[in-house]
Design a protein around this motif. Structure first.
Motif, short mmCIF file in Angstrom:
data_model
loop_
_atom_site.label_atom_id
_atom_site.label_comp_id
_atom_site.label_asym_id
_atom_site.label_seq_id
_atom_site.Cartn_x
_atom_site.Cartn_y
_atom_site.Cartn_z
N UNK A 145 0.81 -1.21 0.00
CA UNK A 145 0.00 0.00 0.00
C UNK A 145 0.84 1.26 0.00
N UNK A 146 2.06 1.11 0.56
CA UNK A 146 2.88 2.32 0.64
C UNK A 146 3.70 2.58 -0.62
N UNK A 147 3.75 1.58 -1.49
CA UNK A 147 4.63 1.73 -2.65
C UNK A 147 3.97 2.63 -3.68
N UNK A 148 3.95 3.93 -3.36
CA UNK A 148 3.13 4.80 -4.18
C UNK A 148 3.70 4.96 -5.58
N UNK A 149 5.03 4.86 -5.72
CA UNK A 149 5.61 5.02 -7.06
C UNK A 149 5.04 3.95 -7.98
N UNK A 150 5.13 2.71 -7.49
CA UNK A 150 4.65 1.61 -8.32
C UNK A 150 3.18 1.77 -8.64
N UNK A 151 2.42 2.17 -7.61
CA UNK A 151 0.98 2.26 -7.82
C UNK A 151 0.65 3.31 -8.88
N UNK A 152 1.30 4.46 -8.76
CA UNK A 152 0.99 5.52 -9.71
C UNK A 152 1.45 5.14 -11.11
N UNK A 153 2.69 4.60 -11.17
CA UNK A 153 3.22 4.25 -12.49
C UNK A 153 2.32 3.21 -13.15
N UNK A 154 1.90 2.21 -12.36
CA UNK A 154 1.07 1.18 -12.97
C UNK A 154 -0.25 1.75 -13.43
N UNK A 155 -0.84 2.60 -12.59
CA UNK A 155 -2.13 3.17 -12.99
C UNK A 155 -1.99 3.93 -14.29
N UNK A 156 -0.85 4.62 -14.43
CA UNK A 156 -0.63 5.35 -15.68
C UNK A 156 -0.38 4.40 -16.83
N UNK A 157 0.27 3.27 -16.53
CA UNK A 157 0.71 2.40 -17.62
C UNK A 157 -0.39 1.50 -18.16
N UNK A 158 -1.30 1.09 -17.28
CA UNK A 158 -2.20 0.01 -17.70
C UNK A 158 -3.08 0.40 -18.90
N UNK A 159 -3.69 1.61 -18.91
CA UNK A 159 -4.48 1.94 -20.12
C UNK A 159 -3.66 1.92 -21.39
N UNK A 160 -2.45 2.54 -21.43
CA UNK A 160 -1.68 2.42 -22.67
C UNK A 160 -1.34 0.98 -23.03
N UNK A 161 -1.13 0.14 -22.03
CA UNK A 161 -0.82 -1.26 -22.35
C UNK A 161 -2.00 -1.89 -23.07
N UNK A 162 -3.19 -1.65 -22.56
CA UNK A 162 -4.38 -2.22 -23.20
C UNK A 162 -4.52 -1.68 -24.62
N UNK A 163 -4.23 -0.38 -24.74
CA UNK A 163 -4.31 0.23 -26.07
C UNK A 163 -3.30 -0.40 -27.00
N UNK A 164 -2.10 -0.60 -26.47
CA UNK A 164 -1.03 -1.22 -27.25
C UNK A 164 -1.46 -2.62 -27.69
N UNK A 165 -2.13 -3.33 -26.80
CA UNK A 165 -2.59 -4.68 -27.15
C UNK A 165 -3.55 -4.61 -28.33
N UNK A 166 -4.46 -3.64 -28.28
CA UNK A 166 -5.41 -3.52 -29.39
C UNK A 166 -4.68 -3.16 -30.68
N UNK A 167 -3.68 -2.28 -30.54
CA UNK A 167 -2.88 -1.90 -31.72
C UNK A 167 -2.21 -3.13 -32.32
N UNK A 168 -1.60 -3.94 -31.44
CA UNK A 168 -0.91 -5.14 -31.93
C UNK A 168 -1.90 -6.09 -32.57
N UNK A 169 -3.07 -6.19 -31.97
CA UNK A 169 -4.09 -7.08 -32.51
C UNK A 169 -4.48 -6.70 -33.93
#
Lengths: 126, 186, 495, 149, 96
Positions: free
Chosen positions: D3-27
């Protein structure tokens, strides 16, 4: 001679890798390590396949008007399938390892065999 | 040059995986081994394969192996010195394979039979027959689409297999029979 | 070659393949069983139809998947040997699903049953796909479908040794498949094609190269691992002994047969225009392996306590007979080998079904548990005896037909000692079968033995169907002999 | 804990939508460049794996429940095989996409799109399902499924 | 030429990182080394794209970077907690 060497060295290294993997699979007693060995073995086979598809001076088989020579796409297709099969096997094997560890309390082949032998021996007796 | 040095890295990685007893390190190295293999594929023009190998070999496999280690043991217990029987077997197998390479067309040889028979048709005609620029995609999904159906079935088998082997069912309320939902399997 | 494509070829594989996700979606044990049952019987119907077509047209049946011509796309091709093998696989598949219902309910946790049927369907689909594919790489894909699903099926056994058996099988099977892939790669490298028919026309030109020789060696070793040919058989006894009963029945009667068919296909179709047995030193190796399997595995069977494991060792010995037929490499020898594929499936199927049903009713696992079975479960025990007599090769059973075909083939080929060895190894079969029969009929049941629970008809009937079939085809072998004979003739090149 | 690892949490929250988008792009870009259904499926699953790693498996399971992954698994295979059966019903061979549309090329495009989608769905479902199953195991297992001799 | 030199540099750096990964001695050395090697792979792929004059394959580098990140998170989480997920406990929907 030098020509043979430079022409086949890729295959030879791939074979060496295969054999390292194969050795890990058959000689090492730890189940997880066996699976890692299997992966090394399979990836080496993939390298072997991809090597045979390469054409000197060719590029990736994605059509483009400016390009004349392409590498052979068929090995790529085959290896795509083989990679998928490989990861499927890995996943199953790992699941089995988890269960084996629960049932036997170990993931070392020698200890598992000992327990199995005891079970086998007890089977005939009433 | 890139290929040779990467193959060298791969060999070094494989050998150290053979020696290391710390399974955690072995798993990490197997991830990097896949990553090197992926770069080799890329350099040998197999971009699609590189893509897949990176995603699968370095990504999914590593995560799954870590998951397994977490549930088992992360140290190898017994460490045999050298097993001579298997070593002999491996050397013989390797020897036979090397013997088999001697008549092979050399690496990159454009006149090798492999490039002339089936593959040349894909390269020349797939643009007209299938109309997709990526030849690998047209072979994968159209010419050899059936292999890919098999591949999908393999993935399906593996996932269902993992569920069968270690999937946890929902905790049953005692003696209520087969009402269970939300679990992995049933 | 008439290139009329026959759509039943693809339906044979695709129907069970589609059934599997349907089972998963249904998520109900009974519904999944019903679907699988319907599928297995329709597959059986299709197989009969295909065998009919085969004997009517006397030609290889083709199907072009995706509408692409042969070397570019994937082609399905079914010849007579294949016809016999799909008949075996589909008969066993259909009967074992009848058998499965109750057996599975007892042996497998209820929430996993529908997944079990999904796996069984995939395994069936994979095995059929291996048989009828005409593409060397497509064979690998279906080989993996059937292998992966059989690992899972085996691991469902109740005993914890089922897990290690499944794991060992996984390791050995994957090594085998990888060897196969190496072999295919080397052949592809020299010929540029993956289609089997195409390979057979191109291979003669390069057959004397070192690469092709090594390729053949790797293909043979890879398939032999799957086949459990003698020194590579280590995975088989455990896998058969500890898998759930249905799985043992299904795999023992089909999986190794299909692998043997692949071996035959490689020797006689892919390398058909090369005289494999002249060019490569394969015959002596195969002969030695086959004989070793016949004797060593039979001897091992005599010492087994676990009855399923005993039968598994006997399977390894029987595989020896089949390979022996192939290794004699005459038309008669091949006929013997091929007919034994069919006959062994019948007898081993009925034996394992009988043992499974006895395990269901009385919980037997070892030979000594069989005490008094002759009286306690007379019908099942009688089926067991019929199967056992077949294993020995007593006249009027299918076992006799195969042995007779093999012995006469050996005599024809001037291999006197071989004929004697075949007869000698039957003696070993007498010993291990008699051991069980003696205990079952002559030894009284222990005092405290609980009364065996009734075995459902759905398990009894398939057992007896197979047992009766093994008498029927033993007394009246014309159909199978003709089929195997013309298949062998076709393989040897004279149509 | 995490819960305290705020860097990871923020980075992941920022990253996950682009990852999904990237998946659609690759598809959907797989026809033109490297990529395709399989790779897209893996990337799509990777987004959820990342989510599960950072925010806990229970949360990930709430987002995509196990029953959903199981359905995806089956649907993908059915979509692929169904395309083949559909071409058969239209009068072609199994997986002969030429019959799917008025011109062969259009048919091939549609066919490839459909089967790649099938592959993608199955693979995404499979990878997520396998990851969930592994990540939620406990060391000693659930006595529910322990089957000792 | 410039790209070739860059590729050479990356390879040398990779060799150094790999040495650290093999030699250890602590877990963190290895994690860092493997992560560095992964990053260098991303760079190598990008450089190679320009070297072979088909830079449109940068997608692959993107994927590598992503996988490297997820892998590292998984590894560090494993080291820290000896597991990948939160312990689930046995609340009602708590399987997996």
């Amino acid at each position: 001679m030098a020509d043979t060497f430079s022409g086949l060295i890729n295959y030879w290294v791939a074979i060496a890798l295969m054999m390292i993997g194969f050795y890990i699979v058959i000689a090492q007693g730890n189940l997880v390590k066996k699976i890692v060995g299997l992966n090394i073995f399979q990836v080496a086979v993939f390298v072997f396949y991809i090597s045979m598809g390469k054409v000197k001076g060719g590029t990736a088989p994605i059509l483009d008007d400016s390009i004349e020579v392409y590498s052979n796409p068929l090995p790529h297709v085959l290896i795509l399938t083989a990679i998928v099969v490989g990861v499927a096997t890995t996943a199953l094997a790992l699941a089995l390892i988890v269960r084996i560890n629960r049932a036997y309390g170990t993931i070392e082949e020698s200890e598992i065999n000992e327990q199995d032998n005891v079970l086998d021996a007890s089977e005939g007796k009433p | 040059m890139i290929i040779i040095s990467l193959l060298f890295f791969m060999t070094a990685t494989a050998i150290s995986m053979l020696w290391l007893r710390d399974l955690f390190a072995v798993v990490m190295l197997s991830g990097i081994y896949s990553l090197f293999a992926a770069v080799i594929y890329m350099v040998m023009d197999a971009v699609d394969v590189a893509f897949t190998e990176a995603a699968v070999g370095a990504g999914i496999s590593t995560v799954l192996m870590l998951g397994t280690l977490a549930l088992t043991k992360s140290k190898e217990k017994v460490h045999k010195k050298i097993a001579y029987g298997p070593l002999a077997l491996v050397l013989i197998t390797g020897g036979i394979l090397v013997y088999g390479t001697l008549d092979m067309p050399h690496y990159g040889d454009a006149n090798a039979p492999i490039h002339s028979h089936v593959a040349s048709r894909y390269i020349e005609k797939s643009g007209l027959e299938v109309g997709v620029p990526n030849i690998v995609t047209s072979v994968l999904a159209s010419y050899r689409g059936y292999d890919t159906l098999g591949e999908t079935a393999v993935v399906f088998t593996a996932a269902i297999g993992v569920l069968v082997i270690i999937g946890r069912r929902k905790k049953k309320r005692k003696k209520t029979g087969a009402v269970n939902d939300g679990g992995d399997i049933a | 070659m008439a290139e009329q494509s026959n759509m039943f070829l693809i339906l044979l594989v695709i129907i069970p393949l589609i059934a599997s996700p349907v089972c998963v979606l249904l998520r109900n044990a009974t519904a999944a069983w019903a679907v699988s049952m319907a599928v297995a019987w329709s597959v059986f119907g299709i197989a009969i139809k295909l065998v009919n077509d085969l004997s009517a047209s006397n030609q290889v049946l083709y199907y072009r998947i995706g509408g692409w011509d042969a070397p570019w796309g994937i082609e399905y091709a079914l010849d007579k040997v294949g016809g016999l093998v799909i008949l075996v696989v589909s008969i066993i598949g259909a009967l074992s699903l009848v058998y499965a219902k109750r057996s599975v309910e007892k042996e497998i946790p209820p929430e996993r049953i529908y997944l079990f049927y999904a796996m069984l369907m995939l395994c069936l689909s994979g095995l059929l796909g291996i048989v009828i594919t005409g593409d060397a790489f497509n064979l690998f894909v279906f080989l993996e479908i059937s292998s992966l699903s059989s690992y899972v099926l085996i691991s469902l056994g109740k005993d914890k040794r089922a897990l290690t058996s499944a794991f060992n099988y996984l390791i050995m099977g994957t090594i085998g498949a990888t060897f196969y892939i190496i072999g295919v790669g080397m052949m592809y490298m020299m010929t540029g094609t993956l289609n089997m028919a195409d390979l057979s026309t191109i291979l003669p030109a390069v057959a004397d190269s070192k690469t092709v020789m090594v390729a053949l060696a790797f293909l043979t070793v890879g398939i032999s691992l799957k086949l459990a040919l003698f020194p590579l058989h280590a995975w088989l006894p455990g896998a058969y002994a500890f898998a759930p009963s249905v799985v043992t029945v299904f795999l023992a009667a089909t999986a190794t047969k299909v692998s043997l068919y692949v071996l035959i296909r490689i020797f006689f179709t892919v390398f058909g225009k090369v005289d494999v047995f002249e060019t490569f030193p394969i015959q002596p190796v195969l002969l030695v392996m086959a004989l070793a399997a016949m004797f060593i595995a039979s001897l091992a069977a005599i010492w087994q306590q676990n009855i399923k494991r005993m039968l598994a060792y006997s399977s390894i010995a029987q595989i020896g007979y089949m390979v022996l037929g192939v290794a004699i490499a005459t038309e008669a020898g091949l006929t013997g080998g091929i007919i034994h594929i069919f006959n062994h499936a019948l007898m081993k199927g009925s034996l394992f079904m009988a043992v499974g049903a006895m395990a269901y009713g009385a919980g037997i696992t070892t030979v000594s548990d069989m005490a008094g079975m002759g009286r306690r479960m007379p019908l099942l025990m009688a089926a067991f005896v019929v199967g056992g007599l077949s294993l020995i090769g007593v006249p009027l059973t299918v076992g006799f037909v195969s042995k007779w075909a093999l012995v006469s083939a050996a005599l024809d080929a001037q291999m006197w000692p071989l004929a004697a060895l075949i007869l000698l190894s039957s003696l070993l079969a007498i010993i291990y079968v008699w051991r069980v029969v003696e205990i079952a009929y002559l030894k009284p049941a222990p005092e405290n033995a609980p009364k065996p629970s009734a075995v459902p008809l759905s398990m009894l009937i398939p057992t007896w169907v197979l047992a009766l079939a093994s008498i029927w085809f033993g007394a009246n072998a014309t159909f199978t002999m003709n089929m195997a004979g013309s298949a062998a003739r076709h393989l040897m090149g004279g149509y | 804990m995490m819960h305290q690892k705020s860097v990871l949490r923020v980075v992941s929250k920022l990253l996950i939508p682009p990852i999904l988008l990237f998946a659609l792009y690759v598809q959907f870009h797989g026809d033109f460049g490297p990529g395709g259904g399989f790779q897209a499926g893996v990337i799509f699953a990777a987004a959820f794996i990342l989510y599960g790693l950072i925010f806990g498996i229970a949360n990930a399971r709430r987002t995509v429940p196990a029953s959903a992954t199981r359905t995806m698994l089956a649907l993908g295979v059915l979509l692929y095989a169904g395309t083949g059966v559909w071409t058969m019903l239209l009068g072609g061979e199994f997986l002969d996409y030429n019959y799917l549309a008025s011109t062969p090329i259009a048919g091939q495009h549609l066919g490839i799109l459909l089967v790649e989608l099938g592959v993608g769905i199955t693979v995404a479902g499979a990878m997520m399902s396998i990851f969930y199953t592994f990540a939620a195991q406990t060391l000693d297992g659930d006595e529910d499924i322990e089957e000792e001799v | 030429m410039m790209f070739a030199a860059a590729a050479l540099g990356v390879l040398v750096a990779m060799a150094l990182a790999m040495f650290r990964a093999f030699a250890g001695p602590t877990v963190f050395d290895r994690i860092l080394a493997v992560n560095t090697a992964g990053t260098l792979t991303v760079v190598l792929i990008s450089v190679y794209g320009f070297l072979s004059e088909r830079p449109e394959f940068l997608d692959i580098a993107l994927l590598y970077a992503l996988i490297n990140f997820i892998g590292t998170v998984a590894v560090t989480k494993f080291v820290q907690f000896q597991g990948l997920g939160y312990p689930v406990g046995d609340h009602e929907d708590g399987d997996i």
